[in-house]
Design a protein around this motif. Structure first.
Motif, short mmCIF file in Angstrom:
data_model
loop_
_atom_site.label_atom_id
_atom_site.label_comp_id
_atom_site.label_asym_id
_atom_site.label_seq_id
_atom_site.Cartn_x
_atom_site.Cartn_y
_atom_site.Cartn_z
N UNK A 85 0.81 -1.11 -0.17
CA UNK A 85 -0.09 0.11 0.05
C UNK A 85 0.92 1.11 -0.02
N UNK A 86 2.01 1.21 0.74
CA UNK A 86 2.85 2.43 0.69
C UNK A 86 3.74 2.50 -0.50
N UNK A 87 3.34 1.50 -1.46
CA UNK A 87 4.27 1.69 -2.71
C UNK A 87 5.34 0.90 -3.07
N UNK A 88 5.93 0.26 -2.06
CA UNK A 88 7.17 -0.58 -2.03
C UNK A 88 6.79 -2.12 -2.37
N UNK A 89 7.97 -3.04 -2.24
CA UNK A 89 7.51 -4.56 -2.26
C UNK A 89 8.76 -5.02 -1.23
N UNK A 90 8.63 -6.22 -0.74
CA UNK A 90 9.63 -6.61 0.16
C UNK A 90 9.91 -8.18 -0.58
N UNK A 91 10.96 -8.31 -1.20
CA UNK A 91 11.32 -9.64 -1.67
C UNK A 91 12.15 -10.59 -0.45
N UNK A 278 -3.82 7.21 12.80
CA UNK A 278 -2.83 8.25 11.88
C UNK A 278 -1.88 7.44 11.23
N UNK A 279 -1.21 6.34 11.81
CA UNK A 279 -0.29 5.81 11.16
C UNK A 279 -0.39 5.10 10.02
N UNK A 280 -1.93 4.46 9.97
CA UNK A 280 -2.44 3.71 9.01
C UNK A 280 -2.87 4.45 7.75
N UNK A 281 -3.63 5.71 8.31
CA UNK A 281 -3.84 6.77 7.29
C UNK A 281 -2.61 7.33 6.46
N UNK A 282 -1.59 7.51 7.38
CA UNK A 282 -0.55 8.00 6.37
C UNK A 282 0.25 7.03 5.42
N UNK A 283 -0.09 5.76 5.90
CA UNK A 283 0.43 4.83 4.67
C UNK A 283 -0.43 4.81 3.46
N UNK A 284 -1.79 4.83 3.81
CA UNK A 284 -2.60 5.07 2.29
C UNK A 284 -2.24 6.34 1.72
N UNK A 285 -1.95 7.34 2.49
CA UNK A 285 -1.65 8.91 1.73
C UNK A 285 -0.36 8.93 1.27
N UNK A 286 0.52 8.22 1.56
CA UNK A 286 2.12 7.98 1.18
C UNK A 286 1.80 7.31 -0.21
N UNK A 287 0.94 6.12 -0.14
CA UNK A 287 0.93 5.02 -1.38
C UNK A 287 -0.10 5.93 -2.49
N UNK A 288 -1.00 6.54 -1.99
CA UNK A 288 -1.86 7.51 -2.86
C UNK A 288 -1.03 8.41 -3.85
N UNK A 289 -0.30 9.30 -3.14
CA UNK A 289 0.31 10.36 -3.81
C UNK A 289 1.45 10.93 -2.58
N UNK A 290 2.78 10.19 -2.83
CA UNK A 290 3.64 10.76 -1.91
C UNK A 290 4.11 12.14 -1.50
N UNK A 291 4.25 12.75 -2.71
CA UNK A 291 4.37 14.16 -2.88
C UNK A 291 3.49 15.00 -1.74
N UNK A 292 2.13 14.64 -2.33
CA UNK A 292 1.00 15.37 -1.63
C UNK A 292 1.05 15.19 -0.14
#
Lengths: 411, 518
Positions: A85-91, A278-292
């Motif tokens: 969701x934060x836009x990363x991956x873990x291999x 707040x932490x969870x919301x921040x994860x979605x916010x980062x994944x949706x638009x990191x700059x914003x």
């Protein structure tokens, strides 16, 4: 033309009633339709294999085994969902599982530590590994794909160093974590484990109450709620589903598997974390638009860092489950776990580009993979073919989802 | 169809699930004219052009398109381009890491003998095309090294390479500065002399007045009228009336200034470029703003307006930042955005899609994004309160959406801008920095944004507005600073300001600006 043209057709909407177009209705449903879709797919797959295996899939002991054998994937999928969701991956999670598992086994075998200490060491080491990878991703800015690709090699190597090949002979108190069940303290009712029945009843009650509360909150704010028929049907289906599961499990050899309780607690806790903090919301916010998100005051580095620490912690938990189930640390353990966890997230509706995904979806995704594994094993399908079939299911699930979205007209 | 017409679109109707985007729209374009299309955001301009260019293929709409006397039904963009209709979108479609020539011939590569591309031929043909659009660049330069203005010209060169007969430009000057806009409009006139017909979609009425031969106005998916611009009645007011369906008596709402104490003062603010450490982007800039005051910052593109605002807003731009910020007379240290919000600063970006909104998320969660801590206790978000807050802002700012659960990516520009404003209003700021608050939004929504700004200052907040539109600054500000080459070159009370005076200060030479700053 028809001969009954004189019949008075009642107008579809009474005058004065608010008119809702079909488009709007579908839109209101859209957010939930995907979730329903994935649950439906799980049900269909379960029924399919129930028929194909002549009813063996849902035998009590098989259902208990299903959770025991897939607990690690569900736990990894929770962490992976947050990463995705934060836009990363873990291999690296598969390798981390092997490495941590090796250290956990060593702690008990070579240092005679009690199992609880070994578990805590495992969780701490997992978190430390996560902090290491989080540091490179968040504070140095190396893409997670690269960092965790490196981690995949590094921790597999370390696992080989620690374990050699296999470290067997672990205490039974430790093995019980994955293979054991809740003690039957309340006796039996017609051969059914009462503890299991009580837990099932509590789960149904909790879900019904929380759904009702959420619905009344929506009502209070004049927001769109599902039609009450649909809502009742949904609740009834959840209750029946959990009811059936409870009854089946209560007939199993041990009753409720311990891992199921742990996973259940984790799912609830992390769903709240993602949806309500707040932490969870921040994860979605980062994944949706990191700059914003950054320009809205979200400390994106800190969030990224803690996501990976959390992934490491959960990989530590998965290592405990895996090692306990095998009764030994194996250097080659955890192979392809990262792929299973990633697949579970995407089957469960997470977006490849980040910003979208739910814990419940990822868990259902993991269960779909688990049911496939178990069903195909009961049917004695060759493991090579099992792999090929799982790959196709992943591809088709995401394709179906994409087509669905396109048809819903989201550009 | 008249023989002098190149294009006729007859009663085009296009329906999306639940929405009628175009209803019975007709458009006639004469050969060799520049035809402007005006309308508010969401009026259906872009949809009409997508129908014309085959983005929405033949059969998905009702009505007929007649091009050069022949009824056509395009199945794709390739079909329409094959007939010489080329559309240039607002968001340019160039590949940044390919060269100018590679971009021009992308999908249309210059073949030598056999399957290989003849790069020498391609580059020399590209050079000729560049000369036609008046761009003195090497065809092997990477597009990423060129500014937006030049990229726009490359798009036109690309169109010319396809033997364009009808060129469609969607908001071509929205992202351009005045010089580049002038050049582009000049080029369109030049192409007109060569017999190329253009359709231009624009919000800029003065631009339309300057260049268009005829203007068609679209409102709510219908054609209102087509005006011959040579007609003395073809005034801007008439166009606005057609677009919004009512008379806009004033373009800027009235406000009686009630100015209080100084709220924010920035002194000797110097900022260096984030990657080129020795490049000074902002040079010893000082400005202040008082409660109840709207202060404008005027400057050409590249003058450092956004850089100034963002560096003040929690150092979200630049490196090697020095200078002092005073809030209510006290020196404060603002090291990151979180601290800036804590000190009552807010910055609404000029690029709402890239920096302002989470487009896949709903209105509710976008509004709460910056003020989430106000909704949370010990890290737990009060979801019911969140909905309530969002509903309040939806009502008070008149955000047009069925519910606050609507995804922001589907809203029109004006409504998106209101969501961004709501997000910052919810942080309860004392100072609001609005960067191009009305860029790319229509006349009606602009008026609403101005009204919101007036409400903010009436509530005692200090507002800083950065804008490229000088009439806008003159219409809503109390005081205007001018910025050139990263330096404040002037401070003019609005009563004494004229567009000419501001432009003079904005275009001061680099060396003179340096002297002024010291």
């Amino acid at each position: 033309m028809s001969t009954t043209t004189d019949v008075n057709v009642p107008s579809p909407t009474p005058p004065g009633a608010p008119r809702v177009s079909i488009g709007q209705r579908l839109q209101g449903l859209g957010g939930n339709a995907r979730q329903y879709g994935i649950f439906g797919a799980l049900v269909v797959i379960v029924l399919l294999f129930q028929v194909l295996t002549d009813g063996k899939l849902l035998l009590a002991n098989n259902v208990a085994a299903l959770f025991q054998q897939n607990a690690h994937i569900m736990v990894l999928a929770i962490g992976m969902l947050m990463v995705i969701v934060a836009g990363h991956i873990d291999l690296s999670v598969g390798s981390v599982v092997a490495f941590v598992g090796g250290v956990v086994a060593t702690t008990m075998r070579d240092f005679d530590a009690p199992w609880l200490v070994a578990v805590l060491v495992g969780l701490a080491l997992g978190a430390l590994v996560g902090a290491w990878q989080g540091f490179w991703v968040a504070y140095v800015g190396i893409p997670a794909f690269i960092v965790t690709l490196a981690g995949m090699l590094v921790f597999r190597g370390l696992a080989l160093v620690v374990v050699g090949e296999t470290l067997a002979g672990l205490p039974s108190s430790f093995i019980r974590i994955s293979k054991g069940s809740l003690p039957n303290v309340l006796g039996f009712l017609n051969n059914m484990d009462v503890v299991t029945l009580v837990i099932g009843a509590l789960a149904v009650a909790a879900i019904v109450v929380s759904q009702l509360r959420a619905r009344s909150a929506l009502r209070k704010h004049d927001l769109h709620v599902e039609a009450s028929g649909l809502f009742l049907a949904k609740i009834a289906m959840i209750a029946v589903g959990i009811g059936i599961l409870t009854v089946i499990l209560s007939f199993s050899a041990g009753g409720t598997p311990i891992v199921l309780v742990i996973v259940g607690v984790l799912v609830v806790a992390y769903s709240f974390l993602m949806g309500r903090t707040v932490f969870g919301r921040h994860i979605y916010a980062i994944g949706g638009n990191r700059a914003a998100a950054a320009l809205s005051g979200v400390n994106t580095r800190k969030v990224d860092f803690w996501i990976f620490v959390n992934m490491g912690l959960l990989a530590g938990a998965a290592a405990v489950f895996t090692t306990a189930r095998a009764g030994a640390a194996i250097a080659s353990a955890g192979q392809n776990y990262e792929l299973d966890a990633i697949a579970a997230c995407f089957i469960g509706g997470a977006a490849v580009t980040g910003g979208i995904g739910r814990i419940a979806g990822a868990i259902v995704g993991a269960l779909i993979m688990g049911v496939l594994n178990m069903g195909l094993s009961i049917l004695s399908v060759d493991p090579s073919w099992q792999m090929a079939i799982k790959g196709m299911v992943l591809l088709l699930a995401v394709a179906f989802d994409l087509l669905n979205k396109r048809r819903a007209g989201t550009q | 169809m008249d023989h002098s017409d190149i294009l006729e679109m007859r009663s085009i109707t296009k329906t999306f699930p639940g929405v009628k985007a175009l209803q019975d729209v007709s458009l006639t374009v004469r050969r060799g004219e520049i035809h402007a299309i005006c309308g508010e955001n969401g009026a259906g301009k872009s949809t009409l052009m997508k129908v014309l260019s085959g983005v929405y293929p033949h059969g998905t709409y009702d009505g007929a398109i007649v091009f050069e006397g022949e009824e056509v039904g395009f199945g794709s963009i390739n079909d329409s381009e094959g007939r010489g209709i080329v559309i240039i979108h607002q968001e340019l479609a160039l590949v940044p890491y390919l060269s100018v020539a590679e971009n021009i011939f992308l999908g249309n590569e210059v073949r030598g003998t056999g399957p290989l591309i003849d790069w020498n031929k391609a580059n020399s043909e590209a050079a000729q095309l560049l000369a036609r659009v008046g761009l003195a660049e090497n065809p092997t330069t990477h597009v990423s090294q060129l500014g937006v203005g030049k990229q726009q010209l490359i798009e036109i060169a690309k169109a010319l390479s396809k033997q364009v007969k009808l060129l469609i430009l969607d908001e071509p000057t929205a992202a351009l500065n005045d010089t580049d806009s002038e050049h582009l409009l000049g080029l369109l006139r030049h192409l007109k002399e060569q017999g190329i017909t253009s359709i231009i979609i624009s919000h800029k009425l003065n631009e339309i007045a300057e260049i268009a031969d005829r203007t068609t106005i679209i409102r709510d998916g219908r054609t209102i009228e087509t005006i011959d611009m040579a007609d003395p009645d073809a005034t801007q007011d008439r166009i606005i009336r057609g677009m919004v369906g009512r008379d806009l008596e004033h373009r800027y709402p009235e406000r009686t200034p009630d100015i209080g104490e100084e709220v924010l003062r920035v002194e000797d603010w110097t900022v260096h470029h984030p990657t080129q450490a020795d490049r000074v982007v902002i040079d010893r800039a000082s400005f202040h703003v008082r409660a109840g005051e709207v202060v404008g910052i005027a400057g050409l593109m590249g003058a450092g307006r956004t850089e100034l605002a963002m560096s003040v807003f929690g150092r979200s731009y630049g490196r090697g930042i020095s200078g002092r910020i005073y809030k209510n007379g006290e020196l404060i240290h603002v090291r990151d955005v979180d601290e800036a919000i804590g000190h009552g600063l807010a910055y609404a970006t000029e690029d709402r899609k890239r920096y302002g909104l989470n487009l896949i998320e709903d209105i509710r969660r976008n509004i709460s994004a910056a003020g989430l801590r106000r909704l949370a206790r010990r890290g737990w978000v009060n979801a019911n309160e969140e909905v309530k807050v969002a509903e309040e802002y939806r009502a008070s700012l008149n955000i047009k959406a069925p519910t606050v659960m609507a995804v922001t990516g589907k809203l029109s520009g004006g409504n998106q801008q209101k969501v961004v404003l709501a997000k910052w209003l919810y942080t309860e700021p004392d100072v609001l920095i609005l960067d191009e608050p009305t860029r790319g939004i229509d006349v009606g929504a602009k008026y609403e944004i101005y009204t919101i700004i007036n409400k903010m200052v009436a509530a005692g907040k200090a507002v800083v507005v950065i804008s490229s539109e000088l009439p806008e600054l003159l219409g809503i500000c109390d005081r205007v600073y001018t910025l050139a080459f990263g330096r404040i070159t002037g401070e003019v009370p609005v009563a004494q300001a004229t567009q000419e005076r501001l432009m003079e200060l904005m275009t001061i030479e680099r060396e003179t600006a340096k002297d002024l700053a010291s």
